[in-house]
Structures are given as structure tokens and as C-alpha cells.
Design an enzyme around this catalytic site. Structure first.
Site, PDB file in Angstrom:
ATOM      1  N   ASP A  29       0.792  -1.252   0.000  1.00  0.00           N
ATOM      2  CA  ASP A  29       0.000   0.000   0.000  1.00  0.00           C
ATOM      3  C   ASP A  29       0.819   1.296   0.000  1.00  0.00           C
ATOM      4  O   ASP A  29       0.443   2.272   0.679  1.00  0.00           O
ATOM      5  CB  ASP A  29      -0.974   0.013   1.190  1.00  0.00           C
ATOM      6  CG  ASP A  29      -1.941  -1.165   1.171  1.00  0.00           C
ATOM      7  OD1 ASP A  29      -1.901  -1.965   0.224  1.00  0.00           O
ATOM      8  OD2 ASP A  29      -2.738  -1.276   2.119  1.00  0.00           O
ATOM      9  N   GLU A  77      -4.592  -0.783  -1.412  1.00  0.00           N
ATOM     10  CA  GLU A  77      -5.912  -0.819  -0.775  1.00  0.00           C
ATOM     11  C   GLU A  77      -6.842   0.102  -1.543  1.00  0.00           C
ATOM     12  O   GLU A  77      -6.491   1.262  -1.798  1.00  0.00           O
ATOM     13  CB  GLU A  77      -5.821  -0.376   0.694  1.00  0.00           C
ATOM     14  CG  GLU A  77      -7.184  -0.400   1.389  1.00  0.00           C
ATOM     15  CD  GLU A  77      -7.131  -0.001   2.864  1.00  0.00           C
ATOM     16  OE1 GLU A  77      -6.030   0.100   3.427  1.00  0.00           O
ATOM     17  OE2 GLU A  77      -8.224   0.205   3.432  1.00  0.00           O
ATOM     18  N   LYS A 134      -6.712  -4.853  -3.171  1.00  0.00           N
ATOM     19  CA  LYS A 134      -7.409  -5.431  -2.017  1.00  0.00           C
ATOM     20  C   LYS A 134      -8.387  -4.420  -1.437  1.00  0.00           C
ATOM     21  O   LYS A 134      -8.122  -3.220  -1.429  1.00  0.00           O
ATOM     22  CB  LYS A 134      -6.393  -5.881  -0.967  1.00  0.00           C
ATOM     23  CG  LYS A 134      -5.575  -4.756  -0.341  1.00  0.00           C
ATOM     24  CD  LYS A 134      -4.453  -5.332   0.504  1.00  0.00           C
ATOM     25  CE  LYS A 134      -3.642  -4.281   1.217  1.00  0.00           C
ATOM     26  NZ  LYS A 134      -4.326  -3.538   2.255  1.00  0.00           N
ATOM     27  N   LYS A 137      -7.791  -4.829   4.862  1.00  0.00           N
ATOM     28  CA  LYS A 137      -6.483  -4.482   5.409  1.00  0.00           C
ATOM     29  C   LYS A 137      -5.471  -5.596   5.126  1.00  0.00           C
ATOM     30  O   LYS A 137      -4.341  -5.330   4.727  1.00  0.00           O
ATOM     31  CB  LYS A 137      -6.585  -4.207   6.926  1.00  0.00           C
ATOM     32  CG  LYS A 137      -7.579  -3.094   7.289  1.00  0.00           C
ATOM     33  CD  LYS A 137      -7.275  -1.770   6.585  1.00  0.00           C
ATOM     34  CE  LYS A 137      -8.226  -0.669   7.047  1.00  0.00           C
ATOM     35  NZ  LYS A 137      -8.198   0.509   6.159  1.00  0.00           N
ATOM     36  N   VAL A 162       3.108   0.423   4.206  1.00  0.00           N
ATOM     37  CA  VAL A 162       2.377   1.178   5.237  1.00  0.00           C
ATOM     38  C   VAL A 162       0.960   0.637   5.384  1.00  0.00           C
ATOM     39  O   VAL A 162       0.418   0.081   4.445  1.00  0.00           O
ATOM     40  CB  VAL A 162       2.338   2.676   4.861  1.00  0.00           C
ATOM     41  CG1 VAL A 162       3.747   3.253   4.790  1.00  0.00           C
ATOM     42  CG2 VAL A 162       1.599   2.938   3.551  1.00  0.00           C
ATOM     43  N   CYS A 167      -2.223  -2.305   7.797  1.00  0.00           N
ATOM     44  CA  CYS A 167      -2.192  -3.279   6.696  1.00  0.00           C
ATOM     45  C   CYS A 167      -0.960  -4.182   6.730  1.00  0.00           C
ATOM     46  O   CYS A 167      -1.036  -5.351   6.334  1.00  0.00           O
ATOM     47  CB  CYS A 167      -2.326  -2.564   5.362  1.00  0.00           C
ATOM     48  SG  CYS A 167      -3.985  -1.881   5.166  1.00  0.00           S
ATOM     49  N   GLN A 207       8.069 -13.233  21.679  1.00  0.00           N
ATOM     50  CA  GLN A 207       7.737 -14.639  21.926  1.00  0.00           C
ATOM     51  C   GLN A 207       8.400 -15.560  20.899  1.00  0.00           C
ATOM     52  O   GLN A 207       7.770 -16.473  20.345  1.00  0.00           O
ATOM     53  CB  GLN A 207       6.219 -14.845  21.920  1.00  0.00           C
ATOM     54  CG  GLN A 207       5.473 -13.943  22.910  1.00  0.00           C
ATOM     55  CD  GLN A 207       4.005 -14.263  22.956  1.00  0.00           C
ATOM     56  OE1 GLN A 207       3.611 -15.337  23.395  1.00  0.00           O
ATOM     57  NE2 GLN A 207       3.187 -13.328  22.481  1.00  0.00           N
TER      58      GLN A 207
HETATM   59  N1  TIU Z   1      -2.716   0.380   4.250  1.00  0.00           N
HETATM   60  C1  TIU Z   1      -3.171   0.646   5.460  1.00  0.00           C
HETATM   61  O1  TIU Z   1      -2.495   0.473   6.456  1.00  0.00           O
HETATM   62  N2  TIU Z   1      -4.459   1.201   5.533  1.00  0.00           N
HETATM   63  C2  TIU Z   1      -4.869   2.057   6.537  1.00  0.00           C
HETATM   64  O2  TIU Z   1      -6.012   2.486   6.556  1.00  0.00           O
HETATM   65  N3  TIU Z   1      -3.926   2.405   7.448  1.00  0.00           N
HETATM   66  C3  TIU Z   1      -4.055   3.304   8.476  1.00  0.00           C
HETATM   67  O3  TIU Z   1      -3.133   3.407   9.286  1.00  0.00           O
HETATM   68  N4  TIU Z   1      -5.137   4.054   8.553  1.00  0.00           N
END
Ligand code: TIU
Length: 230
Positions: A29, A77, A134, A137, A162, A167, A207
Site C-alpha cells: 500500500d 488498498e 485489495k 487491510k 504502510v 495493513c 515470543q
Molecule cells: N494500508 C493501510 O495500512 N491502511 C490504513 O487504513 N492504514 C491506516 O493506518 N489508517
């Protein structure tokens, strides 16, 4: 470099061993909607500059990964233009005045085909590099990612992108349950929240590596360089 080589990188909680032919770089993303002003990240109330520090690290890694001839897979996303894959719960969450599907400065927010939905130009995919669209998430939810990985005989993933706690974490947890081994690169993943960045990475490697491994991208770049020289 031998495509069938096994390589080892220093990581936490312990070294990560991977086979070059069975490992893909999964870039999650890295879209304008998350990294540039006016997109989904900003309408959620976030400072998009928090994510920019991941761009140069991803560029360096991607260059080396491509030079080694290894598989790259991107995710984005976003939703169909008719929003038929957008749950009402996601559309109305946050009670914002502008939401997914509405018009923003980079086109309709988080809608496929709109400028804001695309990958940032700094990391733009090359022809032949797979892009997984996609609506959730996790990159495995309602996508053909698992089928593609199986067809490529990919068993290990080096994960960047990110956001770390959203995600990236959702995808790594899902990948782990499906039997994939994930190495998350701390300088190539980013969060709008510095404390969540730390916590999300801690949760992955705690862990005994309950969800996977964490390392700096230099560790991967160095072994690829060394392997190329041999
Ligand atoms: N790609 C992803 O992490 N989508 C989000 O909406 N992330 C946020 O941190 N909002």
C-alpha cells in the site's frame, strides 16, 4: 548469484534464513492516498509526513532486489468505482465529512483507477511485477495473493510498506497463519504514530517471533550485494 542460494540475514529474534527463489518482496500500500496530502490517510486525521521516511529505504531495497532478479509483489488498498466491495461499516467509520469514494484532491478517495489510489511515483511497479488490489487491510482478504504465491512457489516474504500496525500487521499475521515466513524491514515500514511503529514491530518479533522476524533493510541489501559478487 545463484537463484537457488540460501542466504542468512541478522534479524530479531534470531537470524532469518531464506531461499532467493522462494522469497518475494511484498510492498504494502505505498499509495498516494496514504503518503500524500489529500488522501485517505489525511482524512483520517493523520500527518502523512510520518510515512515519507520509508520512501528512500524502499527505493534502495527495491533497486537491489530487482538487480538480483527476485520477485516483487505490490498491494494497493482500494475499492471498485461502484463501491460494491466497500462495507458500510468502513464507509461510515470515523464520522468524517469526507469518506472513501468521495471526491478529494487526488480523485475519489481509495477508489481504483483514481490518481490517489496509485502507487507513489518513487516506487512505481515495473511491467510484470504483480499488483494485488485489495478491499481489506490484510492482503489475503478477498484477493488472489495466496494463489499467486503458491504458483510462484513462494514460501517466504520480505514485507515493507504502510502502515505498520494496520495493513502490514494484518497481512503478516494472515501470512503467518497460512505458513509463510515473514521478515519485516523496520526502516521500510511506517506508521502515522511513532509509538505504534515500535509496538507493532515488538509484537511481530516477541515470543520467539510469534508472527515473524524484524530487521533493518541494510542487512538484506548487504547479503544481496555479497551474493551478487560471488
Ligand atoms: N494500508 C493501510 O495500512 N491502511 C490504513 O487504513 N492504514 C491506516 O493506518 N489508517
Amino acid at each position: 548469484m545463484n537463484y537457488n542460494d540460501n542466504v542468512t540475514v541478522a534479524a530479531e529474534p534470531y537470524e532469518f534464513e531464506f531461499n532467493l527463489s522462494q522469497c518475494a518482496l511484498l510492498i504494502i500500500d505505498m499509495q498516494r492516498d496514504f503518503l500524500e496530502p489529500g488522501g485517505f490517510g489525511e482524512i483520517l486525521g493523520n500527518d502523512v509526513n510520518q510515512l515519507r521516511r520509508t520512501v528512500s529505504s524502499n527505493q534502495k531495497l527495491l533497486k537491489q532486489w530487482r538487480e538480483a532478479g527476485l520477485k516483487v509483489i505490490y498491494t494497493r488498498e482500494g475499492h471498485r468505482p461502484d463501491l460494491s466491495d466497500l462495507p458500510l461499516s468502513k464507509k461510515i467509520r470515523g464520522r468524517h465529512t469526507v469518506c472513501v469514494g468521495d471526491l478529494g484532491p487526488m480523485g475519489r478517495i481509495l477508489v481504483r483507477g483514481e490518481p490517489g489510489h496509485d502507487i507513489i511515483p518513487e516506487l512505481y511497479p515495473l511491467p510484470g511485477e504483480a499488483i494485488i488490489d485489495k478491499c481489506g487491510k490484510s492482503a489475503f482478504y478477498a484477493t488472489d495473493l495466496d494463489a499467486i504465491l503458491r504458483n510462484y512457489n513462494i514460501k517466504q516474504l520480505i514485507v515493507t510498506g504502510v502502515t505498520t500496525e494496520v495493513c502490514v500487521s494484518s497481512t503478516v499475521r494472515d501470512a503467518n497463519d497460512r505458513g509463510y515466513e515473514c521478515l519485516v524491514l523496520e526502516d521500510c515500514v511506517g506508521s502515522y504514530f511513532p509509538s505504534f511503529q515500535v509496538a507493532a514491530l515488538d509484537m511481530i518479533k516477541a515470543q520467539g517471533g510469534i508472527f515473524g522476524w524484524v530487521a533493518h533493510s541494510d542487512k538484506v541489501i548487504n547479503v544481496l550485494k555479497l551474493d551478487c559478487e560471488n
